[in-house]
Design an enzyme around this catalytic site. Structure first.
Site, PDB file in Angstrom:
ATOM      1  N   LYS A 131      23.452  56.785  47.042  1.00 44.48           N
ATOM      2  CA  LYS A 131      23.405  54.984  47.486  1.00 44.48           C
ATOM      3  C   LYS A 131      22.339  55.028  48.662  1.00 44.48           C
ATOM      4  O   LYS A 131      22.073  55.730  49.325  1.00 44.48           O
ATOM      5  CB  LYS A 131      24.870  54.947  48.063  1.00 44.48           C
ATOM      6  CG  LYS A 131      25.311  53.686  48.030  1.00 44.48           C
ATOM      7  CD  LYS A 131      25.772  53.291  46.644  1.00 44.48           C
ATOM      8  CE  LYS A 131      25.968  51.685  46.386  1.00 44.48           C
ATOM      9  NZ  LYS A 131      26.878  51.483  45.292  1.00 44.48           N
ATOM     10  N   ASP A 171      23.343  46.580  44.017  1.00 45.23           N
ATOM     11  CA  ASP A 171      24.532  46.265  44.649  1.00 45.23           C
ATOM     12  C   ASP A 171      24.848  45.009  45.384  1.00 45.23           C
ATOM     13  O   ASP A 171      23.898  44.396  45.106  1.00 45.23           O
ATOM     14  CB  ASP A 171      24.714  47.920  45.584  1.00 45.23           C
ATOM     15  CG  ASP A 171      26.200  47.861  46.180  1.00 45.23           C
ATOM     16  OD1 ASP A 171      27.113  48.446  45.186  1.00 45.23           O
ATOM     17  OD2 ASP A 171      26.539  47.584  47.163  1.00 45.23           O
TER      18      ASP A 171
HETATM   19  P1  NDP Z   1      27.017  40.673  45.049  1.00 41.21           P
HETATM   20  O1  NDP Z   1      25.887  40.618  46.246  1.00 41.21           O
HETATM   21  O2  NDP Z   1      26.636  40.099  43.758  1.00 41.21           O
HETATM   22  O3  NDP Z   1      28.331  39.749  45.421  1.00 41.21           O
HETATM   23  C1  NDP Z   1      29.199  40.109  46.461  1.00 41.21           C
HETATM   24  C2  NDP Z   1      30.073  39.486  46.811  1.00 41.21           C
HETATM   25  O4  NDP Z   1      31.093  39.784  47.758  1.00 41.21           O
HETATM   26  C3  NDP Z   1      29.773  38.004  47.173  1.00 41.21           C
HETATM   27  O5  NDP Z   1      30.583  37.091  46.700  1.00 41.21           O
HETATM   28  C4  NDP Z   1      29.934  38.092  48.544  1.00 41.21           C
HETATM   29  O6  NDP Z   1      29.984  36.858  49.345  1.00 41.21           O
HETATM   30  C5  NDP Z   1      31.005  38.894  48.738  1.00 41.21           C
HETATM   31  N1  NDP Z   1      31.237  39.701  50.062  1.00 41.21           N
HETATM   32  C6  NDP Z   1      29.989  40.730  50.300  1.00 41.21           C
HETATM   33  N2  NDP Z   1      30.237  40.811  51.712  1.00 41.21           N
HETATM   34  C7  NDP Z   1      31.680  40.283  52.145  1.00 41.21           C
HETATM   35  C8  NDP Z   1      32.464  40.374  52.858  1.00 41.21           C
HETATM   36  N3  NDP Z   1      32.139  41.354  54.094  1.00 41.21           N
HETATM   37  N4  NDP Z   1      33.601  39.900  53.173  1.00 41.21           N
HETATM   38  C9  NDP Z   1      33.999  38.816  52.039  1.00 41.21           C
HETATM   39  N5  NDP Z   1      33.109  38.720  50.920  1.00 41.21           N
HETATM   40  C10 NDP Z   1      32.110  39.474  50.925  1.00 41.21           C
HETATM   41  O7  NDP Z   1      27.644  42.077  44.767  1.00 41.21           O
HETATM   42  P2  NDP Z   1      28.295  42.857  43.936  1.00 41.21           P
HETATM   43  O8  NDP Z   1      28.982  41.889  42.776  1.00 41.21           O
HETATM   44  O9  NDP Z   1      27.014  43.677  42.690  1.00 41.21           O
HETATM   45  O10 NDP Z   1      29.071  43.801  44.368  1.00 41.21           O
HETATM   46  C11 NDP Z   1      30.486  43.588  44.630  1.00 41.21           C
HETATM   47  C12 NDP Z   1      31.394  44.902  44.995  1.00 41.21           C
HETATM   48  O11 NDP Z   1      31.095  45.777  43.630  1.00 41.21           O
HETATM   49  C13 NDP Z   1      30.563  45.809  46.050  1.00 41.21           C
HETATM   50  O12 NDP Z   1      31.719  46.879  46.531  1.00 41.21           O
HETATM   51  C14 NDP Z   1      29.765  46.913  45.168  1.00 41.21           C
HETATM   52  O13 NDP Z   1      29.428  48.018  45.704  1.00 41.21           O
HETATM   53  C15 NDP Z   1      30.730  47.206  43.971  1.00 41.21           C
HETATM   54  N6  NDP Z   1      30.246  47.437  42.661  1.00 41.21           N
HETATM   55  C16 NDP Z   1      29.044  46.960  42.289  1.00 41.21           C
HETATM   56  C17 NDP Z   1      28.327  47.329  41.007  1.00 41.21           C
HETATM   57  C18 NDP Z   1      27.293  46.630  40.420  1.00 41.21           C
HETATM   58  O14 NDP Z   1      26.974  47.018  39.127  1.00 41.21           O
HETATM   59  N7  NDP Z   1      26.703  45.426  41.077  1.00 41.21           N
HETATM   60  C19 NDP Z   1      28.823  48.590  40.472  1.00 41.21           C
HETATM   61  C20 NDP Z   1      30.002  49.113  40.805  1.00 41.21           C
HETATM   62  C21 NDP Z   1      30.629  48.744  42.157  1.00 41.21           C
HETATM   63  P3  NDP Z   1      28.671  36.099  50.144  1.00 41.21           P
HETATM   64  O15 NDP Z   1      27.940  35.473  49.024  1.00 41.21           O
HETATM   65  O16 NDP Z   1      29.397  35.298  51.004  1.00 41.21           O
HETATM   66  O17 NDP Z   1      27.866  37.317  50.620  1.00 41.21           O
END
Ligand code: NDP
Length: 451
Positions: A131, A171
């Site tokens: 990561k 991510d």
């Molecule tokens: P994105 O950046 O596309 O979206 C993240 C989302 O989570 C946004 O809506 C963001 O809101 C919100 N968010 C981020 N930080 C916080 C916080 N501290 N408190 C509240 N909301 C928060 O990321 P992904 O969708 O790619 O990833 C989301 C999760 O899934 C992570 O844990 C990632 O590690 C996991 N994941 C992702 C994969 C992938 O293929 N993308 C694969 C496996 C796991 P805002 O817009 O306000 O920042």
């Protein structure tokens, strides 16, 4: 725990990690969540009952930290911190996402990389775990600033990655736009066109369905869980957090499967719609988040929904399914209690470690099936693995073929969780995923000797 200790004990393994790196709470949390199941299993089997095996399992192979200088649109110079944690390449080249978020530090990246080792093992594909990322906030930055940042980040990283060594992906804060810029800079510096990143655009080697894979895979896994518990997906009321990549495609597939999605969120708050979000509502959210880079609150003006501060868990809505898809530790014990009081049937983690340990304990206590991220959200890295295969043979597979593979992999992961986590007819997915992920990695470590 000394290297020569002959007794394997959970407390000693954890104490050693705490002593070595006292300021890494997320990493310690991830270790405990996995090792609480793995250590008792290993202690009862002579082949795995060796403290030295666990010293190796909990120590990254390599950590790279580098300075990322970049200049904003006003000419101001900034320095961010970039990292790559290459945790294990014992079953394949390192693989795992890059996160751009102000909260990024070594503790967070070591927890994510450690989880990734087990997740990648569960997929059955030959991928080690890694990561990386930077403490850079893309929020409010122009396209040109993002591009300059990505170019500088890749200039610091390119020497440490490669299609046979370490293949990063996206991510939080790193989507298809950022992967495009990172890939462009890698190609420019090295003069090679290779499968060094996954999540690329389809025009330059990306796999069809990679953007959808984590969210779709989450729903395929959830359906298996509900089937195993004798419950129905059709008509189930679902709370989703997040509105990024994972949340968007989880919502799309949930609607397609006949579920009613009541909420989505971002870091400011959440929207709630009692009748359930429609495909048109989701189209609006996707454009808002992916193109306009706006806030979820703006949905109030676009369609009938309410907006609230906080997370959807304490809304008090009747819901059978919770799919946390935002970030780590976003659902705590109080949230879990509220969900259980309101008819919760199952929880599946779209994000990595979004539920606190106390919340998970409550789910176990109330016999609510709980799928940890390393099993439930493995669809993303699985299709990344398929993207690597397609790049190696210089072919692109059809959507149907990739979707079939994704279905098969999620089904196989569910079966592995069942094999190692089933007792008295109920499945402890946390235990099953941890042990099944461990066995493959440990066997490879033992076979390869003390390296
Ligand atoms: P994105 O950046 O596309 O979206 C993240 C989302 O989570 C946004 O809506 C963001 O809101 C919100 N968010 C981020 N930080 C916080 C916080 N501290 N408190 C509240 N909301 C928060 O990321 P992904 O969708 O790619 O990833 C989301 C999760 O899934 C992570 O844990 C990632 O590690 C996991 N994941 C992702 C994969 C992938 O293929 N993308 C694969 C496996 C796991 P805002 O817009 O306000 O920042």
């Amino acid at each position: 725990m000394s290297e020569n200790s002959t007794e394997l004990s959970l407390e000693q393994v954890l104490e050693r990690a705490r002593m070595r790196d006292p300021h890494q709470p997320e990493f310690h949390q991830a270790l405990h969540e996995v090792l609480q199941w793995v250590v008792p299993f290993a202690a009862s089997r002579p082949v795995y009952n060796h403290p030295a095996l666990f010293s190796k399992l909990t120590e990254p192979e390599r950590i790279i930290q580098f300075r990322v200088p970049w200049t904003d649109d006003d000419g101001q110079e900034h320095i961010s911190r970039g990292y790559r944690v290459q945790f294990s390449s014992v079953i394949g080249p390192c693989k795992g996402g890059l996160r751009f978020h102000p909260s990024v530090n070594l503790s967070v990246l070591k927890f994510l990389a450690f989880e990734q080792v087990f997740k990648n093992s569960l997929t059955g594909l030959p991928m080690g775990g890694a990561k990386g990322g930077a403490d850079f906030s893309p929020k409010g930055r122009s396209d040109a600033e993002i591009m300059r940042f990505c170019q500088s980040f890749m200039t610091g990283l390119y020497n440490h990655i490669g299609p046979e060594t370490d293949i990063p992906a996206g991510d939080i804060g790193v989507g298809s736009r950022e992967i495009g810029y990172l890939f462009g800079q890698y190609r420019r510096i090295t003069g090679t066109f290779s499968g060094v990143l996954t999540g690329k655009g389809e025009a330059f080697g990306g796999s069809i369905l990679r953007p959808e894979a984590t969210g779709y895979g989450l729903l395929y896994f959830t359906k298996e869980m509900l089937d195993a518990a004798g419950k129905q997906m059709d008509g189930i009321r679902v709370l989703i957090s997040g509105s990024g990549n994972v949340a968007q495609f989880a919502c799309r597939k949930a609607i397609e499967m006949g579920a009613k999605v009541l909420s989505m969120s971002d870091s400011d708050g959440y929207i709630f719609k009692e009748e359930g979000l429609t495909d048109e509502d989701l189209d609006f959210i996707m454009e808002l988040k992916n193109e306009k880079r706006g806030r979820i609150k703006a949905c109030q003006e676009a369609f009938a929904c309410s907006w609230y501060e906080g997370t959807p868990w304490r809304h008090g809505a009747k819901a059978g399914l919770a799919l946390p898809c935002a970030t780590q530790n976003e659902l705590d014990a109080d949230d879990a209690r509220t969900l259980i009081e309101n008819g919760l049937l199952a929880v599946a983690e779209g994000a990595n470690m979004p539920c606190t340990e106390k919340a998970v304990k409550l789910f176990h206590k109330h016999q609510i099936p709980f799928a940890p991220g390393k099993a439930a959200n493995a669809g993303g890295v699985s299709v990344s693995g398929l993207e690597m295969s397609q790049n190696s043979i210089r072919m692109s597979w059809s959507a149907e073929r990739v979707d079939d593979e994704l279905h098969r992999i999620m089904h196989d992961i569910h079966e592995k969780c069942r094999s190692f986590g089933e007792t008295d007819g109920s499945i402890n997915y946390e235990k099953g995923a941890a042990i099944a992920g461990f066995i493959k990695v440990a066997d490879a470590m033992i076979a390869q000797g003390h390296v």
